[in-house]
Design a protein around this motif. Structure first.
Motif, PDB file in Angstrom:
ATOM      1  N   MET A   1       9.346 -40.759   1.064  1.00 48.06           N
ATOM      2  CA  MET A   1      10.570 -39.837   0.838  1.00 48.06           C
ATOM      3  C   MET A   1      10.653 -39.135   2.000  1.00 48.06           C
ATOM      4  SD  MET A   1      11.357 -37.577  -2.547  1.00 48.06           S
ATOM      5  CE  MET A   1      10.689 -36.095  -1.810  1.00 48.06           C
ATOM      6  N   LEU A   2      11.908 -38.725   2.333  1.00 49.62           N
ATOM      7  CA  LEU A   2      12.276 -37.607   3.227  1.00 49.62           C
ATOM      8  C   LEU A   2      12.154 -36.195   2.973  1.00 49.62           C
ATOM      9  CD1 LEU A   2      13.409 -38.232   6.362  1.00 49.62           C
ATOM     10  CD2 LEU A   2      15.510 -38.039   5.513  1.00 49.62           C
ATOM     11  N   ARG A   3      11.256 -35.666   3.554  1.00 50.05           N
ATOM     12  CA  ARG A   3      11.068 -34.077   3.184  1.00 50.05           C
ATOM     13  C   ARG A   3      12.184 -33.288   3.781  1.00 50.05           C
ATOM     14  NH1 ARG A   3       5.207 -33.368   5.250  1.00 50.05           N
ATOM     15  NH2 ARG A   3       5.656 -31.276   5.109  1.00 50.05           N
ATOM     16  N   PRO A   4      12.494 -32.271   3.362  1.00 52.81           N
ATOM     17  CA  PRO A   4      13.605 -31.414   3.898  1.00 52.81           C
ATOM     18  C   PRO A   4      13.542 -30.821   5.323  1.00 52.81           C
ATOM     19  CG  PRO A   4      12.861 -30.597   1.720  1.00 52.81           C
ATOM     20  CD  PRO A   4      11.861 -31.550   2.077  1.00 52.81           C
ATOM     21  N   PHE A   5      14.415 -31.103   5.872  1.00 57.01           N
ATOM     22  CA  PHE A   5      14.334 -30.436   7.610  1.00 57.01           C
ATOM     23  C   PHE A   5      15.653 -29.691   7.752  1.00 57.01           C
ATOM     24  CE2 PHE A   5      16.002 -34.826   7.472  1.00 57.01           C
ATOM     25  CZ  PHE A   5      17.514 -34.538   8.367  1.00 57.01           C
ATOM     26  N   ARG A   6      15.563 -28.979   8.791  1.00 57.61           N
ATOM     27  CA  ARG A   6      16.826 -28.090   9.272  1.00 57.61           C
ATOM     28  C   ARG A   6      17.442 -28.985  10.393  1.00 57.61           C
ATOM     29  NH1 ARG A   6      18.182 -22.178   9.476  1.00 57.61           N
ATOM     30  NH2 ARG A   6      19.715 -22.190  11.226  1.00 57.61           N
ATOM     31  N   LEU A   7      18.577 -29.101  10.469  1.00 54.02           N
ATOM     32  CA  LEU A   7      19.530 -29.689  11.422  1.00 54.02           C
ATOM     33  C   LEU A   7      20.107 -28.719  12.397  1.00 54.02           C
ATOM     34  CD1 LEU A   7      20.064 -32.759  12.312  1.00 54.02           C
ATOM     35  CD2 LEU A   7      22.336 -32.639  10.976  1.00 54.02           C
ATOM     36  N   GLU A   8      19.910 -28.821  13.692  1.00 52.74           N
ATOM     37  CA  GLU A   8      20.503 -28.085  14.756  1.00 52.74           C
ATOM     38  C   GLU A   8      21.466 -28.901  15.467  1.00 52.74           C
ATOM     39  OE1 GLU A   8      19.737 -25.019  15.157  1.00 52.74           O
ATOM     40  OE2 GLU A   8      17.602 -24.801  14.258  1.00 52.74           O
ATOM     41  N   LEU A  20      14.149 -27.022  21.922  1.00 50.57           N
ATOM     42  CA  LEU A  20      12.984 -27.731  22.101  1.00 50.57           C
ATOM     43  C   LEU A  20      11.747 -26.812  22.369  1.00 50.57           C
ATOM     44  CD1 LEU A  20      14.071 -31.113  23.611  1.00 50.57           C
ATOM     45  CD2 LEU A  20      12.936 -30.764  21.164  1.00 50.57           C
ATOM     46  N   GLY A  21      12.143 -25.926  23.413  1.00 51.49           N
ATOM     47  CA  GLY A  21      11.089 -24.956  23.963  1.00 51.49           C
ATOM     48  C   GLY A  21      10.611 -24.033  22.897  1.00 51.49           C
ATOM     49  N   ARG A  22      11.883 -23.786  22.108  1.00 49.69           N
ATOM     50  CA  ARG A  22      11.596 -22.528  21.355  1.00 49.69           C
ATOM     51  C   ARG A  22      10.843 -22.963  20.130  1.00 49.69           C
ATOM     52  NH1 ARG A  22      16.595 -20.033  18.336  1.00 49.69           N
ATOM     53  NH2 ARG A  22      17.428 -20.589  20.427  1.00 49.69           N
ATOM     54  N   PHE A  23      11.072 -24.144  19.779  1.00 47.55           N
ATOM     55  CA  PHE A  23      10.235 -24.660  18.104  1.00 47.55           C
ATOM     56  C   PHE A  23       9.298 -25.601  18.550  1.00 47.55           C
ATOM     57  CE2 PHE A  23      14.484 -23.307  16.826  1.00 47.55           C
ATOM     58  CZ  PHE A  23      14.294 -22.421  16.075  1.00 47.55           C
ATOM     59  N   GLY A  24       8.848 -25.886  19.624  1.00 44.81           N
ATOM     60  CA  GLY A  24       7.704 -26.781  20.198  1.00 44.81           C
ATOM     61  C   GLY A  24       7.640 -27.879  19.348  1.00 44.81           C
ATOM     62  N   GLU A  25       6.392 -28.091  18.886  1.00 44.51           N
ATOM     63  CA  GLU A  25       5.966 -29.535  18.021  1.00 44.51           C
ATOM     64  C   GLU A  25       6.618 -29.605  16.659  1.00 44.51           C
ATOM     65  OE1 GLU A  25       2.100 -30.062  18.067  1.00 44.51           O
ATOM     66  OE2 GLU A  25       1.908 -30.451  20.362  1.00 44.51           O
ATOM     67  N   SER A  26       7.221 -28.512  16.132  1.00 43.71           N
ATOM     68  CA  SER A  26       7.928 -28.612  14.945  1.00 43.71           C
ATOM     69  C   SER A  26       9.574 -29.199  15.041  1.00 43.71           C
ATOM     70  CB  SER A  26       7.889 -27.337  14.144  1.00 43.71           C
ATOM     71  OG  SER A  26       8.826 -26.256  14.821  1.00 43.71           O
ATOM     72  N   ALA A  27       9.852 -29.373  16.219  1.00 42.46           N
ATOM     73  CA  ALA A  27      11.377 -29.868  16.528  1.00 42.46           C
ATOM     74  C   ALA A  27      11.393 -31.163  17.282  1.00 42.46           C
ATOM     75  CB  ALA A  27      12.328 -28.760  17.301  1.00 42.46           C
ATOM     76  N   LYS A  28      12.404 -32.000  16.968  1.00 38.22           N
ATOM     77  CA  LYS A  28      12.231 -33.213  17.572  1.00 38.22           C
ATOM     78  C   LYS A  28      13.684 -33.606  17.936  1.00 38.22           C
ATOM     79  CE  LYS A  28       9.866 -36.413  19.180  1.00 38.22           C
ATOM     80  NZ  LYS A  28       8.642 -35.948  20.188  1.00 38.22           N
ATOM     81  N   ARG A  49      12.594 -29.244  12.148  1.00 41.76           N
ATOM     82  CA  ARG A  49      13.948 -29.226  12.777  1.00 41.76           C
ATOM     83  C   ARG A  49      14.184 -30.346  13.619  1.00 41.76           C
ATOM     84  NH1 ARG A  49      13.003 -23.906  12.810  1.00 41.76           N
ATOM     85  NH2 ARG A  49      14.933 -22.660  12.352  1.00 41.76           N
ATOM     86  N   LEU A  50      15.341 -30.992  13.080  1.00 41.69           N
ATOM     87  CA  LEU A  50      15.847 -32.105  14.069  1.00 41.69           C
ATOM     88  C   LEU A  50      17.145 -31.685  14.875  1.00 41.69           C
ATOM     89  CD1 LEU A  50      15.796 -35.258  11.765  1.00 41.69           C
ATOM     90  CD2 LEU A  50      13.953 -34.312  13.204  1.00 41.69           C
ATOM     91  N   ILE A  51      17.089 -32.055  16.213  1.00 42.81           N
ATOM     92  CA  ILE A  51      18.049 -31.478  17.161  1.00 42.81           C
ATOM     93  C   ILE A  51      19.038 -32.613  17.420  1.00 42.81           C
ATOM     94  CG2 ILE A  51      18.348 -30.401  19.332  1.00 42.81           C
ATOM     95  CD1 ILE A  51      15.526 -29.360  19.203  1.00 42.81           C
ATOM     96  N   ASN A  52      19.959 -32.530  16.652  1.00 37.86           N
ATOM     97  CA  ASN A  52      21.147 -33.556  16.838  1.00 37.86           C
ATOM     98  C   ASN A  52      21.765 -33.603  18.193  1.00 37.86           C
ATOM     99  OD1 ASN A  52      22.993 -35.488  16.525  1.00 37.86           O
ATOM    100  ND2 ASN A  52      24.507 -34.529  15.095  1.00 37.86           N
ATOM    101  N   VAL A  53      21.674 -34.500  18.899  1.00 39.33           N
ATOM    102  CA  VAL A  53      22.341 -34.432  20.304  1.00 39.33           C
ATOM    103  C   VAL A  53      23.611 -35.229  20.324  1.00 39.33           C
ATOM    104  CG1 VAL A  53      19.912 -34.320  21.543  1.00 39.33           C
ATOM    105  CG2 VAL A  53      20.895 -36.510  20.884  1.00 39.33           C
ATOM    106  N   LYS A  54      24.220 -35.742  19.278  1.00 38.57           N
ATOM    107  CA  LYS A  54      25.207 -36.450  19.300  1.00 38.57           C
ATOM    108  C   LYS A  54      26.699 -35.645  19.636  1.00 38.57           C
ATOM    109  CE  LYS A  54      24.293 -38.698  15.508  1.00 38.57           C
ATOM    110  NZ  LYS A  54      22.974 -38.554  15.295  1.00 38.57           N
ATOM    111  N   ASN A  55      26.240 -34.378  19.571  1.00 33.43           N
ATOM    112  CA  ASN A  55      27.687 -33.504  19.900  1.00 33.43           C
ATOM    113  C   ASN A  55      27.587 -33.126  21.461  1.00 33.43           C
ATOM    114  OD1 ASN A  55      28.451 -33.591  17.201  1.00 33.43           O
ATOM    115  ND2 ASN A  55      27.005 -31.796  16.829  1.00 33.43           N
ATOM    116  N   VAL A  56      26.497 -33.442  22.047  1.00 34.87           N
ATOM    117  CA  VAL A  56      26.359 -33.006  23.647  1.00 34.87           C
ATOM    118  C   VAL A  56      27.500 -34.173  24.366  1.00 34.87           C
ATOM    119  CG1 VAL A  56      25.159 -32.852  25.672  1.00 34.87           C
ATOM    120  CG2 VAL A  56      24.140 -32.326  23.301  1.00 34.87           C
ATOM    121  N   LYS A  57      28.394 -33.501  25.018  1.00 36.03           N
ATOM    122  CA  LYS A  57      29.451 -34.393  25.525  1.00 36.03           C
ATOM    123  C   LYS A  57      28.731 -35.031  26.882  1.00 36.03           C
ATOM    124  CE  LYS A  57      33.634 -32.730  23.478  1.00 36.03           C
ATOM    125  NZ  LYS A  57      32.911 -31.326  22.632  1.00 36.03           N
ATOM    126  N   GLY A  58      29.579 -36.303  27.189  1.00 37.14           N
ATOM    127  CA  GLY A  58      29.243 -37.021  28.493  1.00 37.14           C
ATOM    128  C   GLY A  58      28.052 -37.735  28.637  1.00 37.14           C
TER     129      GLY A  58
END
Ligand SMILES: Cc1cc2nc3c(=O)[nH]c(=O)nc-3n(C[C@H](O)[C@H](O)[C@H](O)COP(=O)(O)OP(=O)(O)OC[C@H]3O[C@@H](n4cnc5c(N)ncnc54)[C@H](O)[C@@H]3O)c2cc1C
Length: 287
Positions: A1-8, A20-28, A49-58
């Motif tokens: 089961m997927l445990r809750p996470f925060r989406l950046e 990535l630098g601020r949240f270290g190993e708790s973010a990907k 935390r998951l850091i969604n990169v799909k909004n980064v243009k180019g």
């Protein structure tokens, strides 16, 4: 089961790197999610935390200029298998991409995600090694190019630093009178053995001016095999057709094959030799 996470949802590479630098190993970084969410659902890893990169243009374009093919890290496998630039400049990558995973994974899975996850049974890294590609890694304050030969460190391990983002893959366009081939074998979901050859012929196709050989999937990480290349480089095509057998033995050992559900070490080493011979003939026929 997927445990809750925060989406950046950052919109620049700089912001991704800072998170990535601020949240270290708790973010990907989260691109297509085909590997990451699977591993999280199975409870193998968890990130707050998951850091969604799909909004980064180019980062999802393919372009070619001055002999260099530039592939954005967020290009999906589907984009690459249908790219007109690649069809013209690098048909071997198109063919490889058409055979990655299945249509659902190709639709959302990205090349960058494939390379950064460094799952051993992956195709693109092997071909990129033989082509002498470079990976562009960026963070807040800097940008560097990592040769493919240094990028893959071990199974699930790359040379990327914790706050670096893979933004682009640079592939030198194959020269005239050259041939490129990638072949794989396997009967499970992912490939068991993969072999790539990039060669240049001389004298109207009578001798092999240069050759790059890479192997993967059989062991922990893809690797170039300079000792196998030495058997072929500078020889006549007739000599090369004999020497390719010896090169296959060398490449088989270099693959660091592991006995597992895909097959025994000896079996995989043998298959490396078979695929190398066929990939060599295929590449030669394009010169
Ligand atoms: C059923 C199945 C079959 C498959 N078969 C094959 C196959 O035959 N051949 C093959 O080669 N592959 C195969 N794959 C792997 C597939 O290619 C990858 O799942 C896909 O490319 C990963 O991309 P993604 O965008 O979904 O990555 P994600 O799951 O989003 O990310 C994967 C990892 O890479 C990191 N990451 C992603 N993008 C970046 C970036 N730009 N910078 C830094 N870090 C980043 C993430 O943090 C994460 O750790 C298969 C996968 C599945 C699920």
């Amino acid at each position: 089961m997927l445990r809750p996470f925060r989406l950046e949802e950052p919109e620049t590479v700089k912001d991704v790197s800072e998170l990535l630098g601020r949240f270290g190993e708790s973010a990907k970084v989260y691109a297509g999610g085909t590997e990451l969410l699977l591993a999280m659902k199975e409870g193998l890893v968890h990130y707050e935390r998951l850091i969604n990169v799909k909004n980064v243009k180019g980062l999802n374009e393919v372009a070619s200029d001055s002999g260099m093919i530039r592939i954005g890290a967020l290009c999906t496998h589907h984009q690459l298998e249908t790219s007109s630039v690649l069809q013209q400049k690098l048909a071997a990558l198109v063919q490889l991409e058409q055979n990655v995973a299945n249509v659902r994974v190709r639709q959302v899975g990205t090349l960058g995600g494939n390379l950064c996850f460094a799952e051993p049974h992956a195709d693109p890294g092997i071909l990129l090694l033989a082509l002498g590609a470079k990976m562009v890694a960026e963070k807040s304050s800097s940008k560097r190019e990592i040769p493919a030969a240094e990028f893959f460190v071990d199974a699930y391990e790359t040379a990327l630093e914790a706050d670096e983002v893979l933004t682009e893959i640079l592939v030198p366009a194959p020269a005239a009178k050259s041939g490129v081939a990638y072949l794989k074998f396997g009967y499970l979901e992912r490939p068991s053995v993969g072999v790539a050859v990039a060669l240049q012929a001389n004298g109207g196709g009578k001798s092999v001016h240069d050759i790059k050989i890479a192997v993967g999937c059989a062991g922990p990480a893809p690797t170039r095999v300079p000792e196998a290349e030495e058997q072929i480089k500078g020889t006549s095509v007739d000599e090369a057709k004999v020497n390719i057998l010896k090169a296959g033995e060398i490449a088989g050992r270099a693959a660091q094959a592991i006995s597992d559900l895909h097959g025994s070490q000896e079996y995989k080493e043998h298959i490396v030799g078979v695929l190398l011979k066929r990939a060599f003939q295929n590449a030669l026929s394009q010169c």
